[in-house]
Write a protein that holds these residues in place. Structure first.
Motif, mmCIF file in Angstrom:
data_model
loop_
_atom_site.group_PDB
_atom_site.id
_atom_site.type_symbol
_atom_site.label_atom_id
_atom_site.label_comp_id
_atom_site.label_asym_id
_atom_site.label_seq_id
_atom_site.Cartn_x
_atom_site.Cartn_y
_atom_site.Cartn_z
ATOM 1 N N UNK A 62 -3.720 -30.050 19.282
ATOM 2 C CA UNK A 62 -3.114 -31.027 17.946
ATOM 3 C C UNK A 62 -3.686 -31.244 17.312
ATOM 4 N N UNK A 63 -5.460 -31.258 16.861
ATOM 5 C CA UNK A 63 -5.998 -31.377 16.283
ATOM 6 C C UNK A 63 -7.157 -30.051 15.323
ATOM 7 N N UNK A 64 -6.579 -29.409 16.228
ATOM 8 C CA UNK A 64 -6.547 -27.730 15.924
ATOM 9 C C UNK A 64 -5.237 -27.303 15.314
ATOM 10 N N UNK A 65 -4.919 -27.387 15.935
ATOM 11 C CA UNK A 65 -2.985 -26.651 15.146
ATOM 12 C C UNK A 65 -2.246 -27.205 14.558
ATOM 13 N N UNK A 66 -3.027 -29.015 13.592
ATOM 14 C CA UNK A 66 -2.599 -29.275 12.358
ATOM 15 C C UNK A 66 -2.378 -28.362 11.700
ATOM 16 N N UNK A 80 1.224 -38.638 4.189
ATOM 17 C CA UNK A 80 1.622 -39.834 4.601
ATOM 18 C C UNK A 80 1.772 -39.812 6.258
ATOM 19 N N UNK A 81 2.920 -38.269 6.220
ATOM 20 C CA UNK A 81 2.475 -38.052 7.869
ATOM 21 C C UNK A 81 1.944 -37.474 8.187
ATOM 22 N N UNK A 82 0.521 -36.518 7.607
ATOM 23 C CA UNK A 82 -0.540 -36.286 8.203
ATOM 24 C C UNK A 82 -1.599 -37.525 8.694
ATOM 25 N N UNK A 85 -0.742 -39.203 11.627
ATOM 26 C CA UNK A 85 -0.974 -38.269 12.740
ATOM 27 C C UNK A 85 -2.998 -38.318 13.041
ATOM 28 N N UNK A 86 -3.575 -38.020 12.068
ATOM 29 C CA UNK A 86 -4.737 -38.504 12.478
ATOM 30 C C UNK A 86 -5.099 -40.533 12.919
ATOM 31 N N UNK A 87 -4.670 -40.936 12.297
ATOM 32 C CA UNK A 87 -4.722 -41.820 13.309
ATOM 33 C C UNK A 87 -4.272 -42.768 14.557
ATOM 34 N N UNK A 88 -2.918 -42.231 15.196
ATOM 35 C CA UNK A 88 -2.181 -42.295 16.421
ATOM 36 C C UNK A 88 -3.428 -41.651 16.903
ATOM 37 N N UNK A 89 -4.154 -39.637 17.059
ATOM 38 C CA UNK A 89 -4.624 -39.604 17.470
ATOM 39 C C UNK A 89 -6.414 -40.230 17.835
ATOM 40 N N UNK A 90 -6.630 -40.865 16.476
ATOM 41 C CA UNK A 90 -8.169 -41.905 17.015
ATOM 42 C C UNK A 90 -7.160 -42.844 17.738
ATOM 43 N N UNK A 91 -6.299 -43.694 18.164
ATOM 44 C CA UNK A 91 -6.448 -44.531 18.630
ATOM 45 C C UNK A 91 -5.720 -44.208 19.906
ATOM 46 N N UNK A 92 -5.197 -42.736 20.149
ATOM 47 C CA UNK A 92 -5.252 -42.643 21.498
ATOM 48 C C UNK A 92 -6.102 -42.508 22.391
ATOM 49 N N UNK A 93 -7.636 -41.618 21.268
ATOM 50 C CA UNK A 93 -9.019 -41.612 21.719
ATOM 51 C C UNK A 93 -9.563 -42.426 22.133
ATOM 52 N N UNK A 94 -9.278 -43.481 21.581
ATOM 53 C CA UNK A 94 -9.189 -45.145 22.088
ATOM 54 C C UNK A 94 -9.440 -45.206 23.022
#
Length: 130
Positions: A62-66, A80-82, A85-94
């Motif tokens: 998702x990071x590469x194709x965003x 804002x949506x971008x 998306x970044x914050x959601x990916x960081x939360x999921x990685x944690x």
């Protein structure tokens, strides 16, 4: 896609609770049962590891194709949506990191408690011989 994150969150929570119960002092009467339950759950919880790797690859994909949002090329709502998306990916990685860490802790603590119990039994046998 949200269901897999909920499942991973529950698995990490269950692992954290089991680690906490195994390490709390004063639960010596329950510890034998807790160790038995935990040892039986270690193999099913091992499925967390490949599941986390799959979810980590999903985050990477998702990071590469965003679509990139640089400067004035996007509207404030797209920006804002971008950011969300970044914050959601960081939360999921944690969450992935926490699940893997709690599994490793659960495995290590269970192994140490079992080894300690074996050493105590061995010590009692040696004391009874003398």
């Amino acid at each position: 896609m949200a269901l897999e994150w909920v499942v991973l969150g529950y698995a990490a929570g269950a692992e954290a609770i089991m680690v906490l119960l195994l390490t709390l002092p004063g639960l010596d009467g329950l510890r034998k049962g807790l160790v038995a339950v935990t040892r039986n759950l270690l193999k099913p919880f091992l499925s967390v590891v490949p599941f986390c790797l799959f979810l980590l690859m999903d985050i990477y994909w998702k990071y590469e194709t965003r679509p990139k949002c640089d400067g004035d090329s996007c509207t404030p709502s797209e920006h804002l949506r971008h950011q969300k998306s970044i914050m959601k990916s960081q939360r999921n990685a944690l969450l992935i990191l926490a699940a893997l860490l709690f599994y490793w802790l659960l495995y290590s603590v269970t192994h140490l408690v079992v080894r300690l119990e074996q050493l105590n039994q061995r010590l009692d046998r040696l004391k009874n011989r003398e």
